[in-house]
Design a protein around this motif. Structure first.
Motif, short mmCIF file in Angstrom:
data_model
loop_
_atom_site.label_atom_id
_atom_site.label_comp_id
_atom_site.label_asym_id
_atom_site.label_seq_id
_atom_site.Cartn_x
_atom_site.Cartn_y
_atom_site.Cartn_z
N ALA A 33 0.83 -1.20 0.00
CA ALA A 33 0.00 0.00 0.00
C ALA A 33 0.86 1.25 0.00
CB ALA A 33 -0.94 -0.01 1.21
N ALA A 52 -5.16 8.62 -7.05
CA ALA A 52 -6.15 7.67 -7.54
C ALA A 52 -6.60 6.75 -6.42
CB ALA A 52 -5.57 6.85 -8.68
N GLY A 54 -6.93 3.72 -4.27
CA GLY A 54 -6.01 2.61 -4.02
C GLY A 54 -4.55 3.02 -4.02
N SER A 58 -5.30 6.80 2.29
CA SER A 58 -5.88 6.49 3.61
C SER A 58 -4.87 5.77 4.47
CB SER A 58 -7.13 5.63 3.45
OG SER A 58 -8.12 6.36 2.78
N GLU A 175 -11.59 12.18 3.18
CA GLU A 175 -12.76 12.44 2.32
C GLU A 175 -13.95 12.95 3.12
OE1 GLU A 175 -13.58 9.66 -0.79
OE2 GLU A 175 -11.75 8.52 -0.32
N1 LIG Z 1 -6.82 -4.18 5.26
C1 LIG Z 1 -6.29 -4.29 4.02
N2 LIG Z 1 -5.92 -5.49 3.57
C2 LIG Z 1 -5.36 -5.64 2.36
N3 LIG Z 1 -5.16 -4.65 1.51
C3 LIG Z 1 -5.52 -3.40 1.89
C4 LIG Z 1 -6.12 -3.17 3.17
N4 LIG Z 1 -6.36 -1.85 3.29
C5 LIG Z 1 -5.95 -1.28 2.13
N5 LIG Z 1 -5.45 -2.21 1.29
C6 LIG Z 1 -4.88 -1.98 -0.02
O1 LIG Z 1 -3.90 -1.00 0.09
C7 LIG Z 1 -3.95 -0.17 -1.03
C8 LIG Z 1 -4.10 1.25 -0.55
O2 LIG Z 1 -5.34 1.43 0.08
P1 LIG Z 1 -5.85 2.81 0.64
O3 LIG Z 1 -7.09 2.57 1.38
O4 LIG Z 1 -4.74 3.49 1.33
O5 LIG Z 1 -6.15 3.60 -0.74
P2 LIG Z 1 -6.75 5.05 -0.95
O6 LIG Z 1 -5.72 5.77 -1.68
O7 LIG Z 1 -7.24 5.58 0.33
O8 LIG Z 1 -7.95 4.73 -1.91
P3 LIG Z 1 -9.40 5.42 -2.00
O9 LIG Z 1 -9.25 6.69 -2.66
O10 LIG Z 1 -10.16 4.44 -2.79
O11 LIG Z 1 -9.89 5.51 -0.59
C9 LIG Z 1 -5.11 -0.61 -1.89
O12 LIG Z 1 -4.61 -1.39 -2.92
C10 LIG Z 1 -5.92 -1.45 -0.95
O13 LIG Z 1 -6.53 -2.49 -1.69
#
Ligand SMILES: Nc1ncnc2c1ncn2[C@@H]1O[C@H](COP(=O)(O)OP(=O)(O)OP(=O)(O)O)[C@@H](O)[C@H]1O
Ligand SMILES: [Mg+2]
Lengths: 244, 793
Positions: A33, A52, A54, A58, A175
């Protein structure tokens, strides 16, 4: 308004992040991540985080906020190492220093607006009055209403009041306008900007809305678990001037 | 069913079950508890009744017994010719004392004669477990009752000395036997069987007749009835024929001591079977209701989606019913297995006191079917409301997110103005008041558990009160002596002067039929001294209730059976001498917990019978240091038919109660804790599932795990606090019901509950709730804040 007091050995950076990685799972199914993020965050800035879905936004905020832990790398908060802090230490850290606002407001449905805020002020070291916090987000009229009696925007502003009432040094907003329409969203952003200015809390704001970047002191763009862009905005606009 | 072995929805059922395994397990456990009681006790009730019926049939157990003093042998033919009589066996029964060596009180009992020609008795046959019947014509061979033989290590081939009609005789044991008349081998007037002190032997008629001077005569006829014959009519006819020969009054199985005990045991088991499983299954229904309601509420949108895809309401309903039925089936399987095991254990325990040639615990398919029906029915009933709600959800409506929980109305909102309450406590209270039904059901479940616990401890309180009342308060003697025939009052003087005898109180006990209006009971009418001090009937404050001239003191149980109260006049039909019928006024009806009593003044009784100043027994208080010497002397004293020792009786009674009640109490406590655990665990889990966002938010804000746990567990604690007194009160009520329904001719359960019982019940309840709290607490510690807050409600 009180800005965080200087402690011995403190830098003027709220966070210093080095080589931060977060891997979910292991083996071939492992998800990276975050892949080695470096970042210094100066005190009091309002930082808009873009990227983007993922891309790791977060995950990054959760680690800085003490909700999650790094797989490797270091995170220093004003001289305190978060990467190897105990669970109890992280709880204390959250309680004393961090305010959170989420996309889904996560209010206690069984408590009124004032009580939702008071929930935090009761355990904070130097809180403001719940009424004052609600006034800061323009809800002085709704203090005795239950969440079920408020609109989404109002609920989100209660959540912000709840986050700021402890006079946090950091605000983490993931968000916060994601579930709101544009006009309501602007009111929420106004409230956040207000708080950032008045309290001097370093504020992170994740959004998918590029134009929100205009109100930031700094814009960080994530891509594939790394920071692709880190740009300072010399002339932040007022939130009320935004629209989308 | 086409293609894929398991539909997607079915896979969802399995995953839901797995995800909620803690709750599923807890509910299944409650179902299992109910099922296992149903299977074990229900099965045992049937097994016992059937075993008894088969035993009685095969060994020709009598329907009626007609004792007399001395009836000529040819009269047997007259009896056989009576209307409704299928077969008759006449015999001689006489008291014996056994001399088996060893110290301690000497055992006593009966010898019963076997037909003179060595034939099998036509009525009341023996089941030989070892050896053979006495050889035809032998007069010194005996068969010994199995329990007595086992206790004293007697076996075929050994010799033993008995005192029969005042004469010591040496007899050879030829066999060991069980008898349908002695399934529960208890000495007359005793509370519990004591094979150490009471035995029965069978010898050929000639030998017994010679020893007792009863040649050519019998003193009891046992009768089997024709199918459809009227027992009262036959009894009346028997009494008429035997009246000139000192008939004491024919009696049926209802008054046959062994059978009465077996009946009481079966009845008590039946009561338990009717009372307990419903409690468990109702609680299980509550739990299913809570869990399925919650599941349906959470899955609103999924249901809407399925409906939008074209799934029918029936398919939706089926989905949730499947979920519920798996719980029922799990509970049923565990309960059936546990019940079979428990039933076998209990059968083993029963076989220790009730001696059948065979006692097979078995559950017929119908028994399992009833249990299955009950379990499935309860679970389906519990799920019904939620399932109907699920089936009725319109797709469009279901896809709309549910309105946020509304706490703004009702009592809960009012609490906003309550000062001095911290916010966590306020959340707890509002949550409770927002779901009053769930809180109520949870409270009810916990109260039910508390009630069972109180009831469990009540049993031992009742027994203790019973023992205390009977052995300490009412009967203060150490020893009672029964004479084989009435003797002049002076016969006691020698006894009174023996060293070690501190106090002696004579009595005369005679069989009697008491009548009041249309009702009749058979009992013993005891003539007692004017101011009984050792063997008494006592009032509520322990004061002696002594008969006054012309008056009768009748224990409450007999008075109730007759439907007579103080002031009423009963007819007492005696069977001795001129067979007088006395009109006696009931002067008091004291409550006795153990046994019965009908007392009048000894002088009145003797005057009525007109055979002089006589007695046929006495109760004694003896000096413990001299007791052994006294017993040895009494053994050889002429005319003594039997002796009973209060301390021994108390010990055996206590032992039996401790063992059998101990098991019952253990099972009660185990199952009641299962209910408490199941209910509390479910309540806290559902509440946690419902509020995980709130709890996660609190953790994010920096509340510690302890703070968060408080919110969740305080709710359960509060419900427990309210349920506790309710449960204790309900327990008292249940105990009261038990005291009424568990009473038999032999004893009645007094309704007394000690404070300690309430305390123990409360403690176990609280510990059970705390334990489920601790289980859930572990989940709170593992709450994944990020995951919970990422998703929409
Ligand atoms: N508990 C988890 N177990 C496995 N993979 C995770 C977990 N939490 C997040 N991921 C993966 O880590 C990556 C980053 O996730 P993250 O939630 O930080 O993305 P994001 O930038 O906040 O996305 P969004 O804009 O959709 O909220 C993603 O590929 C997600 O699938
Ligand atoms: Mg995100």
């Amino acid at each position: 308004m009180a800005s965080p007091q200087a402690a011995p050995g403190r830098t003027d950076h709220t966070y210093e992040v080095r080589g931060l990685s977060r891997v979910y799972g292991d083996g071939p199914a492992a998800v990276h991540a975050l892949r080695g993020v470096d970042l210094d965050v100066p005190d009091g800035e309002l930082i808009v985080v873009l990227g983007a879905s993922g891309s790791g936004k977060s995950t990054f905020l959760n680690i800085l906020g003490g909700l999650d832990r790094a797989s490797s790398g270091t995170v220093m908060f004003r001289g305190q190492a978060l990467h190897d802090a105990s669970d109890a230490a992280l709880t204390r850290y959250r309680r004393d220093h961090v305010g959170f606002v989420f996309q889904f407001y996560n209010l206690m449905p069984s408590l009124t607006a004032r009580e939702n805020v008071a929930l935090v002020t009761e355990i904070a070291r130097d809180p403001m009055d719940p009424g004052e916090a609600l006034a800061l987000v323009g809800l002085e009229q709704r203090v005795d209403h239950f969440p079920s009696q408020m609109s989404g925007g109002e609920q989100q502003r209660v959540a912000i009041a709840r986050a700021i009432a402890k006079r946090p040094e950091v605000m983490m907003c993931d968000e916060p306008t994601g579930a709101l329409d544009s006009r309501t969203g602007v009111r929420v952003l106004e409230a956040l900007q207000n708080v950032n200015r008045e309290l001097g809390a370093t504020t992170f704001l994740i959004t998918h809305n590029m134009s929100v970047g205009d109100m930031a002191d700094r814009v960080i763009v994530f891509a594939d678990g790394a920071i692709r862009e880190n740009r300072v905005n010399r002339k932040p606009v007022r939130a009320s001037e935004l629209s989308w | 069913m086409r293609g894929a072995p398991l539909g997607v929805l079915d896979r969802k059922v399995l995953r839901d079950l797995w995800r909620m395994r803690g709750q599923v397990f807890a509910i299944a456990l409650v179902v299992a508890a109910g099922v296992s009681i149903q299977v074990s006790m229900g099965g045992l009730t049937v097994s016992l009744a059937e075993t008894r019926a088969a035993y009685y049939e095969r060994y020709r157990f009598a329907d009626v017994w007609a004792p007399a003093v001395r009836a000529p042998q040819p009269l047997a033919e007259t009896l056989r010719a009576l209307d409704g009589v299928a077969s008759v066996e006449t015999r001689i029964i006489a008291p014996v004392l056994f001399e088996l060596g060893g110290e301690g009180p000497p055992p006593s009992g009966y010898v019963q004669s076997l037909p003179h020609d060595g034939a099998e008795p036509a009525v009341n046959a023996l089941h030989l477990t070892e050896g053979r019947l006495p050889a035809p014509g032998s007069s010194d061979e005996a068969v010994v009752l199995d329990s007595f033989a086992a206790e004293h290590g007697l076996a075929a081939g050994q010799r033993m000395t008995i005192t029969l009609a005042g004469r010591r005789e040496s007899v050879t044991i030829t066999g060991v036997a069980l008898s349908p008349e002695w399934i529960y081998a208890i000495a007359p007037g005793q509370l519990a069987p004591d094979p150490a002190l009471f035995g029965v032997i069978w010898m050929n008629e000639a030998g017994v007749a010679a020893a007792t001077g009863m040649s050519g005569a019998f003193n009891e006829a046992s009768v089997r009835l024709l199918r459809g014959a009227s027992e009262p009519a036959v009894r009346a006819a028997l009494d008429q024929v035997l009246a000139p020969y000192g008939a004491a009054g024919a009696y049926g199985r209802r008054d046959q001591v062994s059978d009465a005990f077996v009946t009481a045991e079966i009845d008590q088991m039946r009561t338990m079977t009717r009372l307990l499983p419903p409690i468990f299954l109702i609680v299980a229904a509550f739990l299913v209701n809570i869990v399925v309601s919650r599941l349906v509420a959470v899955e609103r949108e999924q249901i809407g989606l399925l409906r939008a895809f074209g799934y029918t309401p029936v398919q939706i309903a089926g989905h949730y019913l499947k979920f519920a039925s798996v719980i029922a089936v799990l509970g049923l399987a565990a309960g059936a297995a546990g019940g079979a095991w428990l039933g076998a254990q209990m059968a083993g325990m029963i076989a220790e006191y009730y001696h059948f040639p065979f006692l097979l615990f078995g559950v017929d398919p119908a028994g399992y079917a009833v249990a299955a029906l009950l379990a499935l029915g309860a679970v389906m009933l519990g799920a019904a409301g939620a399932v109907r709600r699920a089936a009725r959800l319109e797709p469009a409506e279901a896809m709309r997110p549910p309105a946020p929980a509304d706490y703004s109305r009702g009592l809960g909102a009012g609490l906003a103005r309550l000062k001095g309450l911290d916010h966590q406590s306020r959340m707890v209270l509002r949550q409770l008041l927002r779901f009053p039904l769930r809180a109520g059901l949870t409270g009810l479940g916990l109260a039910a558990s508390g009630a069972l616990l109180v009831c469990a401890f009540y049993f031992s309180d009742a027994v203790e009160a019973m023992v205390e009342d009977y052995f300490t308060l009412a009967n203060r003697h150490d020893l009672s002596v029964h004479l084989s025939d009435p003797r002049a009052m002076g016969a006691l003087d020698a006894l009174a002067e023996r060293p070690g005898v501190m106090e002696i109180e004579p009595f005369r006990a005679e069989p009697v039929r008491l009548r009041f209006e249309q009702r009749e009971v058979m009992t013993a009418l005891t003539g007692v001294v004017d101011d009984p001090r050792l063997a008494r009937l006592t009032g509520p404050d322990g004061e002696t209730i002594a008969p006054v001239p012309g008056g009768l003191v009748l224990s409450r149980d007999l008075a109730d059976r007759l439907g007579v109260g103080p002031g009423g006049t009963v007819t007492a039909a005696l069977t001795r001498g001129a067979r007088p019928e006395l009109a006696l006024q009931v002067i008091a009806t004291p409550q006795t917990w153990v046994g019965s009593g009908a007392q009048m003044r000894l002088d009145d009784l003797n005057r009525a019978l007109g055979d002089g100043d006589v007695i046929n027994g006495a109760v004694l208080r003896v000096d413990a240091d001299e007791a052994a010497a006294l017993y040895a002397a009494l053994k050889d004293a002429p005319g003594i038919a039997g002796m009973q020792f209060n301390a021994e009786a108390r010990r055996t009674f206590q032992a039996i109660m401790d063992e059998s009640l101990g098991t019952v109490i253990g099972v009660f406590i185990l199952f009641a804790s299962v209910i408490a655990l199941g209910v509390a665990y479910n309540a806290v889990r559902v509440s946690m599932a419902e509020r995980d966002r709130e709890l996660a938010s609190l953790r994010v804000m920096g509340f510690s795990r302890g703070d968060v746990s408080y919110i969740l567990l305080a709710e359960a604690a509060l419900i427990t606090l309210i349920a506790l007194p309710a449960g204790l009160a309900a327990g008292a009520l249940l105990a009261w019901g038990m005291s009424l329904s568990m009473s038999s001719d032999v004893f009645r359960l007094p309704f007394v509950i000690s404070p300690a019982s309430f305390a123990y019940a409360g403690l176990i309840l609280v510990v059970s709730v705390a334990l489920s709290g601790a289980l859930v607490r572990r989940r709170i510690d593992r709450l994944d804040m990020v995951k919970v807050l990422k998703t929409r409600e």
